[in-house]
Design a protein around this motif. Structure first.
Motif, PDB file in Angstrom:
ATOM      1  N   LEU A  17     -10.285   2.755  77.455  1.00  0.00           N
ATOM      2  CA  LEU A  17     -10.429   4.159  77.080  1.00  0.00           C
ATOM      3  C   LEU A  17     -11.409   4.894  77.984  1.00  0.00           C
ATOM      4  CD1 LEU A  17     -10.569   3.933  73.175  1.00  0.00           C
ATOM      5  CD2 LEU A  17      -8.626   4.484  74.625  1.00  0.00           C
ATOM      6  N   CYS A  18     -12.585   4.312  78.193  1.00  0.00           N
ATOM      7  CA  CYS A  18     -13.579   4.985  79.022  1.00  0.00           C
ATOM      8  C   CYS A  18     -14.732   4.035  79.333  1.00  0.00           C
ATOM      9  CB  CYS A  18     -14.122   6.224  78.315  1.00  0.00           C
ATOM     10  SG  CYS A  18     -15.085   5.845  76.835  1.00  0.00           S
ATOM     11  N   THR A  19     -15.624   4.523  80.166  1.00  0.00           N
ATOM     12  CA  THR A  19     -16.875   3.840  80.439  1.00  0.00           C
ATOM     13  C   THR A  19     -17.984   4.692  79.843  1.00  0.00           C
ATOM     14  OG1 THR A  19     -15.997   2.948  82.499  1.00  0.00           O
ATOM     15  CG2 THR A  19     -18.378   2.940  82.254  1.00  0.00           C
ATOM     16  N   ALA A  20     -18.758   4.129  78.925  1.00  0.00           N
ATOM     17  CA  ALA A  20     -19.821   4.861  78.247  1.00  0.00           C
ATOM     18  C   ALA A  20     -21.157   4.526  78.898  1.00  0.00           C
ATOM     19  CB  ALA A  20     -19.843   4.501  76.777  1.00  0.00           C
ATOM     20  N   HIS A  21     -21.929   5.590  79.185  1.00  0.00           N
ATOM     21  CA  HIS A  21     -23.252   5.432  79.785  1.00  0.00           C
ATOM     22  C   HIS A  21     -24.295   5.909  78.789  1.00  0.00           C
ATOM     23  CE1 HIS A  21     -21.642   4.699  83.817  1.00  0.00           C
ATOM     24  NE2 HIS A  21     -20.717   5.589  83.506  1.00  0.00           N
ATOM     25  N   PRO A  22     -25.512   5.344  78.781  1.00  0.00           N
ATOM     26  CA  PRO A  22     -26.573   5.852  77.914  1.00  0.00           C
ATOM     27  C   PRO A  22     -26.887   7.306  78.262  1.00  0.00           C
ATOM     28  CG  PRO A  22     -27.189   3.730  78.842  1.00  0.00           C
ATOM     29  CD  PRO A  22     -25.931   4.169  79.524  1.00  0.00           C
ATOM     30  N   GLN A  23     -27.126   8.128  77.246  1.00  0.00           N
ATOM     31  CA  GLN A  23     -27.306   9.555  77.450  1.00  0.00           C
ATOM     32  C   GLN A  23     -28.489   9.870  78.363  1.00  0.00           C
ATOM     33  OE1 GLN A  23     -27.807  11.752  73.855  1.00  0.00           O
ATOM     34  NE2 GLN A  23     -27.922  13.719  74.879  1.00  0.00           N
ATOM     35  N   GLY A  24     -29.562   9.145  78.216  1.00  0.00           N
ATOM     36  CA  GLY A  24     -30.745   9.417  79.021  1.00  0.00           C
ATOM     37  C   GLY A  24     -30.607   9.044  80.480  1.00  0.00           C
ATOM     38  N   GLN A  25     -29.565   8.319  80.842  1.00  0.00           N
ATOM     39  CA  GLN A  25     -29.415   7.853  82.215  1.00  0.00           C
ATOM     40  C   GLN A  25     -28.272   8.564  82.941  1.00  0.00           C
ATOM     41  OE1 GLN A  25     -29.006   3.614  82.046  1.00  0.00           O
ATOM     42  NE2 GLN A  25     -31.006   3.329  81.098  1.00  0.00           N
ATOM     43  N   LEU A  26     -27.763   9.655  82.381  1.00  0.00           N
ATOM     44  CA  LEU A  26     -26.666  10.388  83.024  1.00  0.00           C
ATOM     45  C   LEU A  26     -27.194  11.248  84.162  1.00  0.00           C
ATOM     46  CD1 LEU A  26     -24.618  11.621  79.944  1.00  0.00           C
ATOM     47  CD2 LEU A  26     -24.113   9.687  81.430  1.00  0.00           C
ATOM     48  N   SER A  27     -26.399  11.327  85.224  1.00  0.00           N
ATOM     49  CA  SER A  27     -26.763  12.209  86.331  1.00  0.00           C
ATOM     50  C   SER A  27     -26.395  13.649  85.958  1.00  0.00           C
ATOM     51  CB  SER A  27     -26.020  11.795  87.603  1.00  0.00           C
ATOM     52  OG  SER A  27     -24.633  12.037  87.446  1.00  0.00           O
ATOM     53  N   ASP A  28     -26.886  14.604  86.731  1.00  0.00           N
ATOM     54  CA  ASP A  28     -26.584  16.007  86.465  1.00  0.00           C
ATOM     55  C   ASP A  28     -25.075  16.272  86.545  1.00  0.00           C
ATOM     56  OD1 ASP A  28     -29.246  16.543  86.097  1.00  0.00           O
ATOM     57  OD2 ASP A  28     -29.569  17.287  88.151  1.00  0.00           O
ATOM     58  N   GLU A  29     -24.409  15.610  87.477  1.00  0.00           N
ATOM     59  CA  GLU A  29     -22.958  15.787  87.615  1.00  0.00           C
ATOM     60  C   GLU A  29     -22.220  15.242  86.382  1.00  0.00           C
ATOM     61  OE1 GLU A  29     -24.687  14.031  90.116  1.00  0.00           O
ATOM     62  OE2 GLU A  29     -24.994  15.853  91.301  1.00  0.00           O
ATOM     63  N   GLN A  30     -22.667  14.115  85.865  1.00  0.00           N
ATOM     64  CA  GLN A  30     -22.031  13.537  84.682  1.00  0.00           C
ATOM     65  C   GLN A  30     -22.261  14.417  83.451  1.00  0.00           C
ATOM     66  OE1 GLN A  30     -23.985   9.726  84.946  1.00  0.00           O
ATOM     67  NE2 GLN A  30     -22.040   8.701  85.446  1.00  0.00           N
ATOM     68  N   VAL A  31     -23.464  14.987  83.307  1.00  0.00           N
ATOM     69  CA  VAL A  31     -23.749  15.884  82.193  1.00  0.00           C
ATOM     70  C   VAL A  31     -22.862  17.116  82.282  1.00  0.00           C
ATOM     71  CG1 VAL A  31     -25.513  17.396  81.180  1.00  0.00           C
ATOM     72  CG2 VAL A  31     -26.107  15.071  81.856  1.00  0.00           C
ATOM     73  N   GLU A  32     -22.754  17.700  83.472  1.00  0.00           N
ATOM     74  CA  GLU A  32     -21.912  18.890  83.645  1.00  0.00           C
ATOM     75  C   GLU A  32     -20.442  18.563  83.415  1.00  0.00           C
ATOM     76  OE1 GLU A  32     -20.846  22.596  83.763  1.00  0.00           O
ATOM     77  OE2 GLU A  32     -22.926  21.929  83.773  1.00  0.00           O
ATOM     78  N   ALA A  33     -19.986  17.397  83.845  1.00  0.00           N
ATOM     79  CA  ALA A  33     -18.589  16.999  83.602  1.00  0.00           C
ATOM     80  C   ALA A  33     -18.330  16.838  82.106  1.00  0.00           C
ATOM     81  CB  ALA A  33     -18.281  15.698  84.340  1.00  0.00           C
ATOM     82  N   PHE A  34     -19.293  16.267  81.392  1.00  0.00           N
ATOM     83  CA  PHE A  34     -19.149  16.115  79.947  1.00  0.00           C
ATOM     84  C   PHE A  34     -19.075  17.480  79.277  1.00  0.00           C
ATOM     85  CE2 PHE A  34     -21.216  16.155  75.807  1.00  0.00           C
ATOM     86  CZ  PHE A  34     -20.360  15.317  75.105  1.00  0.00           C
ATOM     87  N   ARG A  35     -19.975  18.380  79.644  1.00  0.00           N
ATOM     88  CA  ARG A  35     -19.983  19.716  79.032  1.00  0.00           C
ATOM     89  C   ARG A  35     -18.701  20.483  79.334  1.00  0.00           C
ATOM     90  NH1 ARG A  35     -26.290  21.126  80.251  1.00  0.00           N
ATOM     91  NH2 ARG A  35     -27.132  19.840  78.562  1.00  0.00           N
ATOM     92  N   GLU A  36     -18.203  20.372  80.556  1.00  0.00           N
ATOM     93  CA  GLU A  36     -16.946  21.053  80.914  1.00  0.00           C
ATOM     94  C   GLU A  36     -15.784  20.486  80.109  1.00  0.00           C
ATOM     95  OE1 GLU A  36     -14.244  23.587  82.409  1.00  0.00           O
ATOM     96  OE2 GLU A  36     -16.421  23.708  82.577  1.00  0.00           O
ATOM     97  N   HIS A  37     -15.752  19.174  79.948  1.00  0.00           N
ATOM     98  CA  HIS A  37     -14.699  18.559  79.140  1.00  0.00           C
ATOM     99  C   HIS A  37     -14.797  19.031  77.689  1.00  0.00           C
ATOM    100  CE1 HIS A  37     -11.844  15.630  77.669  1.00  0.00           C
ATOM    101  NE2 HIS A  37     -12.725  15.265  76.761  1.00  0.00           N
ATOM    102  N   ALA A  38     -16.013  19.131  77.161  1.00  0.00           N
ATOM    103  CA  ALA A  38     -16.196  19.603  75.788  1.00  0.00           C
ATOM    104  C   ALA A  38     -15.731  21.045  75.648  1.00  0.00           C
ATOM    105  CB  ALA A  38     -17.666  19.470  75.376  1.00  0.00           C
ATOM    106  N   ARG A  39     -16.017  21.901  76.645  1.00  0.00           N
ATOM    107  CA  ARG A  39     -15.548  23.300  76.600  1.00  0.00           C
ATOM    108  C   ARG A  39     -14.030  23.368  76.628  1.00  0.00           C
ATOM    109  NH1 ARG A  39     -20.292  24.283  79.810  1.00  0.00           N
ATOM    110  NH2 ARG A  39     -19.153  23.802  81.709  1.00  0.00           N
ATOM    111  N   GLN A  40     -13.408  22.589  77.487  1.00  0.00           N
ATOM    112  CA  GLN A  40     -11.945  22.587  77.581  1.00  0.00           C
ATOM    113  C   GLN A  40     -11.315  22.078  76.286  1.00  0.00           C
ATOM    114  OE1 GLN A  40     -10.236  24.023  79.941  1.00  0.00           O
ATOM    115  NE2 GLN A  40     -12.142  24.516  80.992  1.00  0.00           N
ATOM    116  N   GLU A  41     -11.912  21.062  75.698  1.00  0.00           N
ATOM    117  CA  GLU A  41     -11.387  20.514  74.441  1.00  0.00           C
ATOM    118  C   GLU A  41     -11.527  21.538  73.312  1.00  0.00           C
ATOM    119  OE1 GLU A  41      -9.570  17.383  72.242  1.00  0.00           O
ATOM    120  OE2 GLU A  41      -9.713  17.895  74.360  1.00  0.00           O
ATOM    121  N   THR A  42     -12.632  22.270  73.291  1.00  0.00           N
ATOM    122  CA  THR A  42     -12.827  23.320  72.287  1.00  0.00           C
ATOM    123  C   THR A  42     -11.772  24.410  72.441  1.00  0.00           C
ATOM    124  OG1 THR A  42     -15.196  22.888  72.197  1.00  0.00           O
ATOM    125  CG2 THR A  42     -14.458  25.029  71.397  1.00  0.00           C
ATOM    126  N   LYS A  43     -11.504  24.829  73.666  1.00  0.00           N
ATOM    127  CA  LYS A  43     -10.463  25.841  73.916  1.00  0.00           C
ATOM    128  C   LYS A  43      -9.100  25.343  73.462  1.00  0.00           C
ATOM    129  CE  LYS A  43     -12.619  28.076  77.887  1.00  0.00           C
ATOM    130  NZ  LYS A  43     -12.511  28.339  79.332  1.00  0.00           N
TER     131      LYS A  43
END
Length: 116
Positions: A17-43
């Motif tokens: 399904l996916c690769t899960a990373h600890p929240q505190g160890q995410l890079s800025d790109e991974q955080v932004e990718a997560f937020r963009e995915h959350a915005r798209q899913e909300t839409k």
């Protein structure tokens, strides 16, 4: 890697399904990718909710003799839907009601008494 805690591979029924990373160890790109995915899913979910809501409000017009296809007559306001649902439920209860469940006989009119 059983003792590597940098990430966890997530599987369901043998499918990755996916690769899960600890929240505190995410890079800025991974955080932004997560937020963009959350915005798209909300839409996407909001669009599906609006479409489902529109489908529930649509009312089809009855077919007349010269029509071949049903036409969408109008959209009903929410208050009309609740009133319509209540009337439908009332008629369904009336249709299902029975007086013979307790062995009661149907009510009859009492004949008037004759006076001499």
């Amino acid at each position: 890697m059983p003792h590597d805690d940098r990430f966890v591979e997530v599987y369901l029924d043998g499918e990755h399904l996916c690769t899960a990373h600890p929240q505190g160890q995410l890079s800025d790109e991974q955080v932004e990718a997560f937020r963009e995915h959350a915005r798209q899913e909300t839409k996407r979910l909001n669009r599906q909710r609006r479409q489902a809501s529109a489908r529930t409000r649509a009312e089809l017009a009855p077919l007349s003799d010269d029509q071949r296809e049903p036409a969408q007559a109008r959209l009903l306001p929410a208050a009309a839907l609740t009133d319509q649902a209540r009337r439908r439920a009332d008629s369904e209860l009336t249709r299902r009601s029975r007086s013979d469940l307790l062995g009661l006989r149907p009510a009859r009119a009492i004949p008037p008494k004759e006076t001499p």
